[in-house]
Design a protein around this motif. Structure first.
Motif, short mmCIF file in Angstrom:
data_model
loop_
_atom_site.label_atom_id
_atom_site.label_comp_id
_atom_site.label_asym_id
_atom_site.label_seq_id
_atom_site.Cartn_x
_atom_site.Cartn_y
_atom_site.Cartn_z
N ASN A 1 -8.98 4.26 6.48
CA ASN A 1 -9.55 4.64 7.78
C ASN A 1 -8.59 4.36 8.93
OD1 ASN A 1 -11.95 5.66 6.79
ND2 ASN A 1 -13.04 3.72 6.95
N PHE A 2 -7.64 3.47 8.72
CA PHE A 2 -6.65 3.16 9.74
C PHE A 2 -5.38 3.95 9.46
CE2 PHE A 2 -9.33 -0.63 9.78
CZ PHE A 2 -9.57 -0.76 11.14
N SER A 3 -4.83 4.53 10.49
CA SER A 3 -3.58 5.27 10.33
C SER A 3 -2.42 4.31 10.17
CB SER A 3 -3.32 6.17 11.56
OG SER A 3 -4.33 7.14 11.68
N ALA A 4 -1.50 4.66 9.29
CA ALA A 4 -0.29 3.84 9.14
C ALA A 4 0.51 3.88 10.43
CB ALA A 4 0.55 4.37 7.98
N ALA A 5 1.26 2.82 10.67
CA ALA A 5 1.98 2.68 11.94
C ALA A 5 2.92 3.85 12.19
CB ALA A 5 2.74 1.37 11.96
N ASP A 6 3.59 4.31 11.14
CA ASP A 6 4.55 5.39 11.31
C ASP A 6 4.05 6.71 10.74
OD1 ASP A 6 4.59 4.55 8.74
OD2 ASP A 6 6.76 4.46 8.53
N GLY A 7 2.76 6.80 10.49
CA GLY A 7 2.19 8.03 9.98
C GLY A 7 2.63 8.31 8.56
N GLY A 8 2.49 9.54 8.14
CA GLY A 8 2.93 9.92 6.80
C GLY A 8 1.93 9.59 5.73
N ARG A 9 2.43 9.55 4.52
CA ARG A 9 1.56 9.35 3.36
C ARG A 9 1.08 7.91 3.26
NH1 ARG A 9 6.10 12.06 0.96
NH2 ARG A 9 5.67 14.28 0.63
N ARG A 10 -0.04 7.75 2.56
CA ARG A 10 -0.53 6.43 2.20
C ARG A 10 -0.92 6.47 0.73
NH1 ARG A 10 -5.03 6.48 6.47
NH2 ARG A 10 -4.60 8.68 6.15
N VAL A 11 -0.67 5.39 0.02
CA VAL A 11 -0.85 5.35 -1.43
C VAL A 11 -1.65 4.11 -1.80
CG1 VAL A 11 0.28 5.28 -3.68
CG2 VAL A 11 1.31 6.59 -1.80
N ALA A 12 -2.54 4.25 -2.77
CA ALA A 12 -3.26 3.12 -3.34
C ALA A 12 -3.04 3.10 -4.85
CB ALA A 12 -4.76 3.20 -3.04
N ILE A 13 -2.76 1.92 -5.39
CA ILE A 13 -2.64 1.73 -6.83
C ILE A 13 -3.85 0.91 -7.29
CG2 ILE A 13 -1.31 0.66 -8.69
CD1 ILE A 13 1.21 1.13 -7.05
N ILE A 14 -4.58 1.43 -8.26
CA ILE A 14 -5.75 0.73 -8.80
C ILE A 14 -5.42 0.34 -10.24
CG2 ILE A 14 -8.22 0.86 -9.29
CD1 ILE A 14 -8.38 3.13 -7.24
N ASP A 15 -5.27 -0.95 -10.48
CA ASP A 15 -4.84 -1.43 -11.79
C ASP A 15 -5.70 -2.63 -12.20
OD1 ASP A 15 -3.46 -1.97 -14.08
OD2 ASP A 15 -1.58 -2.53 -13.11
N ALA A 16 -6.67 -2.41 -13.07
CA ALA A 16 -6.94 -1.15 -13.75
C ALA A 16 -8.33 -0.66 -13.35
CB ALA A 16 -6.89 -1.33 -15.27
N ALA A 17 -8.49 0.66 -13.33
CA ALA A 17 -9.77 1.24 -12.94
C ALA A 17 -10.89 0.83 -13.89
CB ALA A 17 -9.65 2.76 -12.89
#
Length: 383
Positions: free
Chosen positions: A149-165
């Protein structure tokens, strides 16, 4: 030092990490991924053709490199500039590798868990009980939603790693499903799953799967060398670990190769059981600090019976996991009928082992009973 958004504060403390195999580097620090070129190519093709899905599920046996691939994809996405309009000389050529130099700023920040555009969702440390939590709770998934919900400081992509689902509890899984149904712009979720069938069908239907395979003996040797585990028995480890680097490292750490060789040597005399050696093997799993020893012996016991049963149907294995294994299998399982009998014995003893662990049966007594059951089956076949 303040912890980065999306990474728990306990990461600054020297506590166990739920997504690390003991005795091996963390997946974020693993430079190369062996044996998974097909999975990497599948992701690169989607990226190059503009079909980058917002959710990816990385599946396959435990320990074959799913988490390493997730970190490689995350590094690639966060370090690769957003596509721009074609310049005077046309569009740049599509990337052919997920490799990102170790000295790249994104790679350095990810190594130190300070990348603000990355969220790592995994089991956290329970300070009160001084142990890792058994599941990923809904509060952690809510933190993931807040992160997006919060924008990254420099914009662009954001990624989440879920280990393990697979380790999410039902409430956490439902919360993740809502996020997948309405994915934020520029977000990519990378889900590691050892048992995708245990996840909600609605979650599986909203992600794209990347299937990872097992490693060959050559790939196993290279992966073990990268992890700092030098061995001259890569072929045997590939057999016993079913091509899983994580399981191979566990076997090396617990002296599993020698234990399996002792097991094969003991069973070579059946149905004339050497009870003294059988007792020595059983007693090696008893006493304080031998929990890991019992686990690996039970794993190897089950594996021995599975390989024996398969040999009865398809013939002895092409690669021995211990000296004399092929000759022993040819004698104990000479026919498909014998193979089926050993398969049934594997199922029965597997259930016996699970029950024995559940009721805290004496480890030496449990193992000795299983050895006697195998000897009884060998005598029955010999008769």
């Amino acid at each position: 030092m303040r912890a980065p958004r999306g990474v728990s504060t306990e990461l600054a403390e020297p506590v166990p990490e739920a997504d690390r195999v003991e005795g091996a580097p963390h997946p974020r620090d693993t430079a190369l991924l062996y044996g998974q070129a097909r999975a990497e190519a599948g992701f690169l093709e989607a990226f190059a053709t503009g079909r980058l899905h917002h959710g990816w599920m990385l599946t396959g046996p435990r320990g074959v490199g799913k988490a390493t691939l997730a970190w490689r994809i995350a590094r690639f996405l966060l370090a690769t500039p957003e596509a721009e309009e074609d310049g005077f000389f046309g569009a740049p050529p599509p990337p052919t590798s997920l490799d990102i130099p170790a000295d790249h700023p994104v790679a350095r920040r990810m190594h130190s868990l300070s990348e603000s555009r990355l969220f790592l969702l995994r089991r956290t440390w329970d300070e009160d009980k001084s142990r890792l939590r058994a599941v990923i709770g809904v509060d952690e998934v809510r933190r993931l939603k807040s992160f997006f919900n919060f924008s990254a400081a420099d914009g662009g992509r954001r990624v989440a790693i879920i280990d393990a689902a697979d380790e999410m509890n039902p409430n956490a899984a439902n919360a993740l499903l809502k996020l997948l149904e309405e994915p934020p712009a520029g977000a990519t979720l990378l889900m590691v799953s050892h048992q995708p069938s245990s996840l909600l069908p609605t979650i599986r239907s909203r992600v794209r799967e990347l299937r990872l395979g097992t490693l060959s003996a050559e790939e196993m040797a290279a992966a073990l060398a990268q992890a700092g585990t030098e061995t001259s028995h890569a072929a045997a480890l590939a057999e016993l670990s079913a091509g899983s680097v994580g399981e191979a490292i566990r076997l090396v750490n617990l002296d599993g190769l020698r234990a399996y060789a002792q097991m094969v040597d003991l069973f070579a005399g059946m149905p004339r059981l050497d009870r003294i050696r059988a007792l020595q093997l059983a007693d090696s799993a008893a006493g304080r600090g031998s929990e890991g020893r019992l686990d690996v012996l039970l794993t190897l016991f089950d594996l021995f019976l599975a390989r024996l049963a398969r040999a009865g149907v398809a013939g002895p294995p092409a690669t021995e996991a211990a000296p004399g294994e092929a000759q022993l299998f040819a004698r104990l399982a000479p026919t498909p009928a014998a193979g089926r009998l050993w398969a049934q014995r594997q199922q029965d003893l597997g259930a016996r082992a699970r029950h024995g662990r559940a009721v805290n049966l004496d480890p030496a007594a449990l193992l000795m009973d299983m050895v006697l059951q195998v000897n009884e089956t060998a005598a029955r076949l010999a008769a």
